[in-house]
Scaffold this active site. Sequence first.
Site, PDB file in Angstrom:
ATOM      1  N   ARG A 201      -4.371 -14.280  55.631  1.00  0.00           N
ATOM      2  CA  ARG A 201      -3.855 -15.375  56.461  1.00  0.00           C
ATOM      3  C   ARG A 201      -4.257 -15.116  57.906  1.00  0.00           C
ATOM      4  NH1 ARG A 201       0.571 -17.972  53.249  1.00  0.00           N
ATOM      5  NH2 ARG A 201      -0.270 -17.599  51.162  1.00  0.00           N
ATOM      6  N   GLU A 203      -3.150 -16.108  60.506  1.00  0.00           N
ATOM      7  CA  GLU A 203      -2.079 -16.559  61.400  1.00  0.00           C
ATOM      8  C   GLU A 203      -2.053 -15.666  62.628  1.00  0.00           C
ATOM      9  OE1 GLU A 203       0.646 -15.841  58.356  1.00  0.00           O
ATOM     10  OE2 GLU A 203       0.590 -17.876  57.547  1.00  0.00           O
ATOM     11  N   ARG A 209       7.330  -9.246  60.100  1.00  0.00           N
ATOM     12  CA  ARG A 209       7.276  -9.589  58.671  1.00  0.00           C
ATOM     13  C   ARG A 209       6.027 -10.347  58.250  1.00  0.00           C
ATOM     14  NH1 ARG A 209      10.204 -13.571  60.982  1.00  0.00           N
ATOM     15  NH2 ARG A 209       9.932 -15.588  60.010  1.00  0.00           N
ATOM     16  N   HIS A 210       5.053 -10.448  59.146  1.00  0.00           N
ATOM     17  CA  HIS A 210       3.773 -11.066  58.794  1.00  0.00           C
ATOM     18  C   HIS A 210       2.645 -10.059  58.974  1.00  0.00           C
ATOM     19  CE1 HIS A 210       5.991 -14.812  59.783  1.00  0.00           C
ATOM     20  NE2 HIS A 210       5.232 -15.327  58.829  1.00  0.00           N
ATOM     21  N   GLU A 342      12.211 -15.082  53.906  1.00  0.00           N
ATOM     22  CA  GLU A 342      11.667 -15.677  52.685  1.00  0.00           C
ATOM     23  C   GLU A 342      10.874 -14.630  51.907  1.00  0.00           C
ATOM     24  OE1 GLU A 342       8.976 -19.086  53.391  1.00  0.00           O
ATOM     25  OE2 GLU A 342       7.743 -18.176  51.822  1.00  0.00           O
ATOM     26  N   SER A 345       7.652 -18.443  47.412  1.00  0.00           N
ATOM     27  CA  SER A 345       7.809 -19.886  47.248  1.00  0.00           C
ATOM     28  C   SER A 345       7.084 -20.310  45.986  1.00  0.00           C
ATOM     29  CB  SER A 345       7.339 -20.663  48.472  1.00  0.00           C
ATOM     30  OG  SER A 345       6.116 -20.212  48.905  1.00  0.00           O
ATOM     31  N   ARG A 393       7.106  -7.797  51.343  1.00  0.00           N
ATOM     32  CA  ARG A 393       8.453  -8.226  51.749  1.00  0.00           C
ATOM     33  C   ARG A 393       9.502  -7.828  50.721  1.00  0.00           C
ATOM     34  NH1 ARG A 393       7.976 -14.176  54.489  1.00  0.00           N
ATOM     35  NH2 ARG A 393       6.506 -13.613  56.143  1.00  0.00           N
TER      36      ARG A 393
HETATM   37  P1  AMO Z   1       3.388 -18.889  50.534  1.00  0.00           P
HETATM   38  O1  AMO Z   1       2.365 -19.250  51.557  1.00  0.00           O
HETATM   39  O2  AMO Z   1       4.816 -19.247  50.828  1.00  0.00           O
HETATM   40  O3  AMO Z   1       3.068 -19.588  49.145  1.00  0.00           O
HETATM   41  O4  AMO Z   1       3.287 -17.336  50.239  1.00  0.00           O
HETATM   42  C1  AMO Z   1       4.070 -16.750  49.217  1.00  0.00           C
HETATM   43  C2  AMO Z   1       4.762 -15.491  49.712  1.00  0.00           C
HETATM   44  O5  AMO Z   1       3.780 -14.552  50.171  1.00  0.00           O
HETATM   45  C3  AMO Z   1       4.292 -13.818  51.262  1.00  0.00           C
HETATM   46  N1  AMO Z   1       3.443 -14.024  52.441  1.00  0.00           N
HETATM   47  C4  AMO Z   1       3.248 -13.114  53.406  1.00  0.00           C
HETATM   48  N2  AMO Z   1       3.690 -11.856  53.562  1.00  0.00           N
HETATM   49  C5  AMO Z   1       3.323 -11.179  54.665  1.00  0.00           C
HETATM   50  N3  AMO Z   1       2.513 -11.679  55.618  1.00  0.00           N
HETATM   51  C6  AMO Z   1       2.030 -12.948  55.519  1.00  0.00           C
HETATM   52  N4  AMO Z   1       1.214 -13.436  56.468  1.00  0.00           N
HETATM   53  C7  AMO Z   1       2.384 -13.718  54.368  1.00  0.00           C
HETATM   54  N5  AMO Z   1       2.107 -14.974  53.947  1.00  0.00           N
HETATM   55  C8  AMO Z   1       2.756 -15.131  52.777  1.00  0.00           C
HETATM   56  C9  AMO Z   1       5.695 -14.337  51.543  1.00  0.00           C
HETATM   57  C10 AMO Z   1       5.664 -15.705  50.920  1.00  0.00           C
HETATM   58  O6  AMO Z   1       6.947 -16.150  50.532  1.00  0.00           O
HETATM   59  N6  AMO Z   1       0.514 -20.622  46.808  1.00  0.00           N
HETATM   60  C11 AMO Z   1       1.893 -20.437  47.250  1.00  0.00           C
HETATM   61  C12 AMO Z   1       2.737 -19.793  46.191  1.00  0.00           C
HETATM   62  C13 AMO Z   1       2.958 -20.645  44.973  1.00  0.00           C
HETATM   63  O7  AMO Z   1       3.438 -21.799  45.141  1.00  0.00           O
HETATM   64  O8  AMO Z   1       2.671 -20.200  43.854  1.00  0.00           O
HETATM   65  C14 AMO Z   1       1.868 -19.588  48.505  1.00  0.00           C
HETATM   66  O9  AMO Z   1       0.920 -18.930  48.857  1.00  0.00           O
HETATM   67  O10 AMO Z   1       6.628 -13.488  50.898  1.00  0.00           O
END
Ligand code: AMO
Length: 419
Positions: A201, A203, A209-210, A342, A345, A393
């Site tokens: 990502r 971001e 937590r990211h 979170e 999802s 997480r």
């Molecule tokens: P989402 O984008 O919510 O959903 O990602 C799912 C879970 O992945 C973790 N996560 C992260 N952890 C740490 N750093 C990050 N930058 C990061 N981004 C995401 C989180 C998050 O809840 N395709 C959908 C899932 C699905 O619907 O099957 C998805 O990617 O714990």
Amino acid sequence: MGGDTVTVTGWVHEIRDLGGICFLVLRDREGFMQVTMVKKKTDPDLFDMGRRLNRESVVLVTGVVKEANQAPNGYEIIPESVNMLSEAESPLPMDVTEKVGADIDTRLDSRFIDLRRRTTLAVFVIRNHALKAVRDFLANEEFIDIQTPKVVAAATEGGTALFPITYFNREAFLNQSPQLYKQIMMSAGFDRVSEIGSIFRAEEHDTLRHLNEATSIDIEASFMDHSDVMRILERLVHDVYEYVSRQCVPQLEALGVELTVPKLPFRRLTYDDALAVAQQQGHEIEWGDDFGTVAERAVGNAVGEHYFITDWPLHIKPYYTHPREDDSRYSKSFDLMHPRMELASGSQRVHSHSLLRQRIAVCGLDPDGFEFYLKAFRYGMPPHAGWGLGADRLVMTMLGVENIRDVVLFPRDRKRLSP
Ligand code: AMO
């Protein structure tokens, strides 16, 4: 045991030189071993070499085992020989004995040494067991473990957070999620698939937590809806806690963590319920907004344990999310929440080709760019659902760790690309 001659290897953790007697404490991943050299009874060259060792050197010691009440595991070794396998430079970049604290950057800069610390090791042993529990659970539920490509041509979770790369003379990206591929596997008839892998990502946020590279536990299952896969998810989290609390007693003790296995079933709040809780706590959120970190935390504190937020407004969820049949302002989706953040999802997915094309366009994306994905919906795609659970997480919330970097061996964030 007592009287046996043994050969051990390890890192020199500590040297306690009391003049007439010198203790070497060796360390390996299992624990500590004391090597005791009494000046009068030890070959003078050996005694001299032993007391001059640099801490963290790797040595091989041969000697006789003797019972010793005061030694770390009730035994000591009286050495006959000490061989240097690799001498450590001095001074060390950081302290291994944990007597001196170090900030996260110092620790990550010398991660190989930081990982020699008992508490850091404990975190990764627990992470290993947590992921073993995940794999065992999914295998028992007859999920087929798959590996999808990490170099891809299209965004899955929206176009802003992508890492572009050069793929020969074309543009490509690092995958944000195995989403599209795990869905294609439903058309392939694999029925239930799972993957534990990296997600990327781009971001910009700099939070505790990211990360820009995270590990995601993904599943996708045919002939299921969002409620079905929520039940799988809560049972999985419950099993991971239970397994870790049984298998990792010394590690949890080293970290001072008392694990409480969450009770099943987890509470389910609809988005509207959660919104009401946040609003009651004075947070100004309108229907259709995402919860910010602070409001999310307020709802988490009010609930106080793992819970789901279900029935999200359709327009804040990705294009693949299925609308609710009775009211298309809402979706058949959920987030799994720990009171702190979170964790996952998921949703039931759109499996109608025409609706999916339409949803992609409504979300401002070009359906033609998704042809490789859409094609799988034209020749027999079963209804299906799935979720993605952040492995990092899951571990950090289980252990009450503040910073996600503490549960990832070599974290990638905006500033850190090495080691
Ligand atoms: P989402 O984008 O919510 O959903 O990602 C799912 C879970 O992945 C973790 N996560 C992260 N952890 C740490 N750093 C990050 N930058 C990061 N981004 C995401 C989180 C998050 O809840 N395709 C959908 C899932 C699905 O619907 O099957 C998805 O990617 O714990």
